[in-house]
Design a protein around this motif. Structure first.
Motif, mmCIF file in Angstrom:
data_model
loop_
_atom_site.group_PDB
_atom_site.id
_atom_site.type_symbol
_atom_site.label_atom_id
_atom_site.label_comp_id
_atom_site.label_asym_id
_atom_site.label_seq_id
_atom_site.Cartn_x
_atom_site.Cartn_y
_atom_site.Cartn_z
ATOM 1 N N SER A 10 0.976 -1.226 -0.163
ATOM 2 C CA SER A 10 0.020 -0.154 0.123
ATOM 3 C C SER A 10 0.814 1.083 0.086
ATOM 4 N N THR A 11 0.819 2.182 -0.844
ATOM 5 C CA THR A 11 1.475 3.356 -1.048
ATOM 6 C C THR A 11 0.445 4.380 -1.209
ATOM 7 N N PRO A 12 0.965 5.782 -0.757
ATOM 8 C CA PRO A 12 0.023 7.015 -1.202
ATOM 9 C C PRO A 12 -0.189 7.228 -2.523
ATOM 10 N N GLY A 13 -1.254 7.636 -3.031
ATOM 11 C CA GLY A 13 -1.778 8.076 -4.371
ATOM 12 C C GLY A 13 -2.261 9.348 -4.307
ATOM 13 N N GLY A 14 -2.333 9.810 -5.551
ATOM 14 C CA GLY A 14 -2.954 11.145 -6.004
ATOM 15 C C GLY A 14 -1.985 12.434 -5.147
ATOM 16 N N ALA A 15 -2.798 13.192 -4.294
ATOM 17 C CA ALA A 15 -1.978 14.149 -3.867
ATOM 18 C C ALA A 15 -0.981 13.432 -2.834
ATOM 19 N N GLY A 16 -1.509 12.514 -2.236
ATOM 20 C CA GLY A 16 -0.283 11.747 -1.291
ATOM 21 C C GLY A 16 0.928 11.192 -2.016
ATOM 22 N N ASN A 17 0.745 10.914 -3.102
ATOM 23 C CA ASN A 17 2.130 10.497 -4.149
ATOM 24 C C ASN A 17 2.812 11.942 -4.064
ATOM 25 N N VAL A 18 2.208 12.908 -4.435
ATOM 26 C CA VAL A 18 2.931 14.148 -4.708
ATOM 27 C C VAL A 18 3.401 14.660 -3.059
ATOM 28 N N ALA A 19 2.995 14.567 -2.179
ATOM 29 C CA ALA A 19 3.503 14.901 -1.022
ATOM 30 C C ALA A 19 4.629 13.770 -0.605
ATOM 31 N N ALA A 20 4.709 12.548 -1.075
ATOM 32 C CA ALA A 20 5.535 11.661 -0.669
ATOM 33 C C ALA A 20 6.967 11.934 -1.561
ATOM 34 N N GLY A 21 6.641 12.432 -3.059
ATOM 35 C CA GLY A 21 7.858 13.018 -3.719
ATOM 36 C C GLY A 21 8.510 14.239 -3.076
ATOM 37 N N LEU A 22 7.765 15.189 -2.493
ATOM 38 C CA LEU A 22 8.329 16.071 -1.859
ATOM 39 C C LEU A 22 9.045 15.690 -0.573
ATOM 40 N N ALA A 23 8.715 14.906 0.284
ATOM 41 C CA ALA A 23 9.211 14.568 1.373
ATOM 42 C C ALA A 23 10.615 13.677 0.788
ATOM 43 N N ALA A 24 10.573 12.966 -0.010
ATOM 44 C CA ALA A 24 11.842 12.341 -0.709
ATOM 45 C C ALA A 24 12.891 13.431 -1.225
ATOM 46 N N LEU A 25 12.396 14.638 -1.662
ATOM 47 C CA LEU A 25 13.473 15.615 -2.162
ATOM 48 C C LEU A 25 13.829 16.488 -0.703
ATOM 49 N N GLY A 26 13.525 16.082 0.485
ATOM 50 C CA GLY A 26 14.031 16.894 1.641
ATOM 51 C C GLY A 26 12.953 17.945 2.113
ATOM 52 N N CYS A 27 11.921 18.129 1.570
ATOM 53 C CA CYS A 27 11.092 19.204 1.967
ATOM 54 C C CYS A 27 9.902 18.574 3.228
ATOM 55 N N ASP A 28 9.663 19.556 3.997
ATOM 56 C CA ASP A 28 8.951 19.446 5.121
ATOM 57 C C ASP A 28 7.435 19.691 4.468
ATOM 58 N N VAL A 29 6.763 18.623 4.568
ATOM 59 C CA VAL A 29 5.478 18.573 3.856
ATOM 60 C C VAL A 29 4.386 18.462 4.736
ATOM 61 N N ALA A 30 3.207 19.500 4.113
ATOM 62 C CA ALA A 30 1.942 19.549 5.123
ATOM 63 C C ALA A 30 1.016 18.963 3.882
ATOM 64 N N LEU A 31 -0.190 18.136 4.392
ATOM 65 C CA LEU A 31 -0.996 17.470 3.339
ATOM 66 C C LEU A 31 -2.387 17.886 3.799
ATOM 67 N N ALA A 32 -3.183 18.409 3.099
ATOM 68 C CA ALA A 32 -4.708 18.593 3.315
ATOM 69 C C ALA A 32 -5.355 17.873 2.288
ATOM 70 N N GLY A 33 -6.466 17.087 2.709
ATOM 71 C CA GLY A 33 -7.289 16.273 2.027
ATOM 72 C C GLY A 33 -8.455 15.662 2.545
ATOM 73 N N LEU A 34 -9.261 15.088 2.093
ATOM 74 C CA LEU A 34 -10.307 14.369 2.752
ATOM 75 C C LEU A 34 -10.249 12.893 2.506
ATOM 76 N N ILE A 35 -10.631 12.164 3.551
ATOM 77 C CA ILE A 35 -10.769 10.556 3.778
ATOM 78 C C ILE A 35 -11.918 10.151 4.566
ATOM 79 N N GLY A 36 -12.352 8.947 4.291
ATOM 80 C CA GLY A 36 -13.533 8.584 5.132
ATOM 81 C C GLY A 36 -13.016 7.675 6.419
ATOM 82 N N PRO A 37 -13.897 7.261 7.349
ATOM 83 C CA PRO A 37 -13.561 6.646 8.491
ATOM 84 C C PRO A 37 -13.490 5.113 8.340
ATOM 85 N N ASP A 38 -12.630 4.609 7.491
ATOM 86 C CA ASP A 38 -12.518 3.397 6.975
ATOM 87 C C ASP A 38 -11.106 2.653 7.054
#
Length: 469
Positions: free
Chosen positions: A41-69
């Motif tokens: 399992s890996t982050p997708g969509g905006a999560g993949n963008v955030a993971a890419g930024l973290a790999a470049l050394g950036c401090d990343v904040a992520l805002a999005g919507l998820i369900g209680p599942d």
């Protein structure tokens, strides 16, 4: 490589990859029976963008919507594993976390994809909740990414509010668009449609540089953005700035998988703009990063070290030990078989090539541990190596059968074998299996150790002796 803070706002999703072997067809229907081997399992969509930024050394904040599942919880865990905190993930009842499940064979062929997209209207109903979390974080960011995958999170209201706040605070905003109507992205710093998205919005084909340039200029003028970047796959990128159009040729040599290339582009663009890079230079670095990403299987997250090396003119196959370990761990999680071999490879010759090609046939990814100049001198004497380590690494990286090259200083590669945990350890020569360095470690984990026969009369020593004679 970068140390700034980037906020990503968008459609987060969970990517599952289920791997299995196919040995027969089901007696119940004409479909393959997949024997489960593992799941990643890996982050997708905006999560993949955030993971890419973290790999470049950036401090990343992520805002999005998820369900209680369970998918939402798995997504949080996957993000944390990539170094992304998720305080901006808004969990609301009635939402289903967006997920994609891919069923893959041992040969990494996609057999089936199951999408759980959720309800766009349900997601859009929580736009005010999302903005309440996202807007206060803009002021702490060096750059913002709007990652719109048309799952309902980036409504026109959300897009306009985030862009307006970025403009008010002077924070660069990079938009990865999916809407046919680009008007909600008006005023962003740069919008990065791919060719299909640009053609759909422009209403016509863009078959060449001239047409792509004209469309980019039209969109730039219509939206009032600082820049418009059309990514065009093997044709490279077209960047429109006020009064100028630039065409950046692709740096891709071998394409393994284009999945996630757009995520790589927006991540690098945001990291660069957050550091104050000119847009054209940011585009060129993003182009380099995309070339690395599509050369790797899956939605590959480009690491800072390999991007730095590629930007400096080195092959992206040449990695340091830490970056290689991360790449190989991810590859194994995706069911790929890792083969390791090592040597000095001083004066690369046909015997070396035969051994390397034989090693590659034993698995999916061939990693070559290369003795550094200091290590070669210790093993071979003060007159060696003949070819310095950067050149030897570059020659190895240029071979189609070699996927990763790691230079090491120790007399033996035992530390690399411990870190990489290869499935197969291969060594050229007339070695007894038990005499190959690291054989005990590999076999203890259930791996294979293979001695590949040498090509008679082909060795660096014999080449040097003939020259001396």
């Amino acid at each position: 490589m970068f140390e700034n803070r980037v906020l990503v706002v968008g459609d987060v999703m969970l990517d599952r990859h289920v791997h299995g072997h196919v040995r027969r067809i089901s007696p119940e229907a004409p479909v393959p029976v997949v024997g489960l081997l593992g799941e990643v399992s890996t982050p997708g969509g905006a999560g993949n963008v955030a993971a890419g930024l973290a790999a470049l050394g950036c401090d990343v904040a992520l805002a999005g919507l998820i369900g209680p599942d369970v998918e939402g919880e798995a997504l949080r865990e996957a993000l944390a594993a990539k170094g992304v905190a998720g305080p901006g993930l808004v969990e609301r009842p009635g939402l289903a976390t967006v997920s994609k499940t891919r069923i893959l064979s041992e040969a990494h062929q996609q057999l089936l994809r199951l999408d759980r997209d959720g309800d766009r209207a349900a997601y859009a109903a929580f736009e005010d909740d999302l903005l309440a979390h996202a807007l206060p974080m803009v002021g702490d960011a060096s750059a913002v990414v709007l990652a719109d995958y048309e799952k309902g999170v980036i409504t026109p209201k959300v897009a306009r509010a985030v862009i307006a706040e970025c403009r008010r605070l002077g924070v660069p905003c990079v938009v990865d668009p999916k809407k046919v109507d680009f008007s909600p992205y008006a005023g962003a710093t740069v919008v990065t449609p791919n060719q299909l998205e640009a053609e759909r919005t422009a209403g016509r084909p863009l078959p060449d540089d001239d047409e792509a340039g004209r469309a980019a200029e039209e969109l730039l003028s219509a939206l009032g953005t600082d820049a418009m970047l059309i990514t065009r796959g093997p044709q490279g990128m077209t960047l429109a700035l006020p009064g100028a159009v630039h065409h950046v040729p692709s740096r891709t040599r071998d394409v393994a998988d284009v999945t996630g290339a757009g995520d790589t582009v927006v991540a690098v663009m945001a990291a660069c703009l957050g550091d104050g890079w000119p847009v054209l230079d940011a585009c060129r670095l993003a182009n380099t990063a995309a070339g690395i990403a599509v050369g790797r299987p899956g939605a590959y997250v480009v690491q800072a070290g390999e991007l730095r090396a590629a930007w400096g003119g080195l092959s992206p196959k040449i990695l340091d030990a830490d970056a290689a370990a991360r790449l190989l761990a991810e590859a194994r999680r995706r069911g790929r078989r890792v083969v390791f071999t090592n040597g000095c490879f001083d004066i690369l010759h046909a015997g070396h090539l035969s051994c390397l090609e034989g090693a590659k046939r034993l698995g999916d990814i061939l990693v070559v541990g290369l003795n550094s100049d200091a290590s070669v001198r210790e093993l071979k004497g003060p007159s060696r190596p003949v070819i310095r380590q950067d050149d030897r690494a570059g020659l190895l990286a240029g071979l189609a059968c070699v996927d990763v090259v790691v230079v090491f200083d120790d007399p033996t590669p035992i530390a690399l074998i411990e870190a990489f945990e290869p499935d197969v350890l291969a060594k050229g020569g007339d070695y007894a299996i038990e005499d190959i360095v690291g054989a005990d470690l590999v076999m203890a984990r259930g791996g294979r150790v293979v001695a590949i026969p040498l090509v008679p009369g082909r060795s660096t020593t014999s080449i040097l002796e003939r020259r001396a004679g």
